[in-house]
Design an enzyme around this catalytic site. Sequence first.
Site, PDB file in Angstrom:
ATOM      1  CG  ASP A   1       0.090  -3.425   6.816  1.00 58.02           C
ATOM      2  OD1 ASP A   1      -1.159  -3.721   7.174  1.00 58.02           O
ATOM      3  OD2 ASP A   1       0.169  -2.189   6.382  1.00 58.02           O
TER       4      ASP A   1
ATOM      5  NE  ARG B   1     -10.218  -3.231  -2.244  1.00 62.39           N
ATOM      6  CZ  ARG B   1      -9.660  -2.431  -1.312  1.00 62.39           C
ATOM      7  NH1 ARG B   1      -8.162  -3.013  -1.004  1.00 62.39           N
ATOM      8  NH2 ARG B   1      -9.998  -1.687  -0.589  1.00 62.39           N
TER       9      ARG B   1
ATOM     10  CG  PHE C   1      -1.752   1.063   1.261  1.00 61.61           C
ATOM     11  CD1 PHE C   1      -3.111   1.048   0.436  1.00 61.61           C
ATOM     12  CD2 PHE C   1      -1.730   2.173   2.313  1.00 61.61           C
ATOM     13  CE1 PHE C   1      -3.982   2.072   0.653  1.00 61.61           C
ATOM     14  CE2 PHE C   1      -2.664   3.094   2.249  1.00 61.61           C
ATOM     15  CZ  PHE C   1      -3.913   3.327   1.405  1.00 61.61           C
TER      16      PHE C   1
ATOM     17  CE  LYS D   1      -7.788  -1.648   5.618  1.00 62.20           C
ATOM     18  NZ  LYS D   1      -8.233  -0.655   4.433  1.00 62.20           N
TER      19      LYS D   1
END
Length: 394
Positions: free
Chosen positions: A195, A369, A126, A221
């Site tokens: 991560d 996605r 990311f 999330k």
Amino acid sequence: MSEPAERAQKLDAVDELAGKRTEFVLDDVVYLDGNSLGALPAVVPGRVEDVVRRQWGELRIRSWEESGWWTAPERIGDRIAPLVGAAPGQIVVGDSTSVNVLKALVGAVRMAGEGRDELLVDATTFPTDGYIAESAARMTGCTLRPVAPADVPGALGDRTAAVLLNHVDYRTGRLHDLPGLTAAVRAAGAVAVWDLCHSAGALPVGLDEHGVDLAVGCTYKYLNGGPGSPAYLYVRREVQDRFDSPLPGWNSHAEPFGMRSDFEAAPGALRGRVGTPDILSMLALEAALEVWDGVSVEAVRAKSLALTDFFLECVAAYVPAGRVECVTPVAHGERGSQIALRCDDAGDVMKRLIERGVVGDFRAPDVLRFGFTPLYVGFADVERAARVLAQTLA
């Protein structure tokens, strides 16, 4: 009724996690963007109102002690710990993922010791992780080298200080080999930093089991902590006394109220704290984590794989051949909890999907996605999403 729709009904009827849906605030939208922002757990609004009206409004400063505000970072860290395979006392909650990546990377280089001046970073990471890694390299005098995760073992050497890796690729949903890569990094005398933003709450991680030294992750999330909810930092017990954070603050001091001019790090994972905890969002997260009571991560993983398998089956059944291409690995051992489909006009397609009540997201230049959060996504949702996708592409 189509054959996939009939199968969806049967699968939902035997879903052991189906009852968890009632613990979230949901509507008739098929929400497949929980890998960006999780749905709202129903208990959160009332809890936040209590924090604001009673704990802050009435008790005021007394709440640091009487309402447990001061110990919230480590208490909530212990709630997250089982979800990532960690024993208590190794996780503190606070700050953003980016800030915690900086703490972990600089701390990792300092732990690695003299003679190690190279930092490896996941080449597919990311963007922010890459930016932070570049800054950490400048701060520590290291050379930064982007490497594909699969190529990390061959890139390690006696100069390698630390390696920053993503457990799940945010674009494709590819699951990387945390056990194998961690073992390779440790064998080379370096420190692995993981991560977990796209894996925590979606699949088993096994931080303690696999000997991970440092890890970071967000909570908005799959952990459903809310927009901008605080991140967390994991420091393995065996290395806590060596962890030297680049951001020492009064909250990470051994005597936070001593107001001493010299810094002495607090014991254990507490040295990962920095400043005053962000109490409102932190206690909203604590309430949100209650949806995990009685849930095993293994059951979540089993449903995640079943949901993503079924979605691919439905896409194959409904969507015209050649219209989309799956870029997420088919093999279970290489798949997170999302499916990424390549599509030439993906940005426009996603806008039209959202208008039709199927919410996923678009990643430039051409990826649709879809994230599958097993606690509140059902098989009927999956079938409907694939059917609406086919209609949108027609």
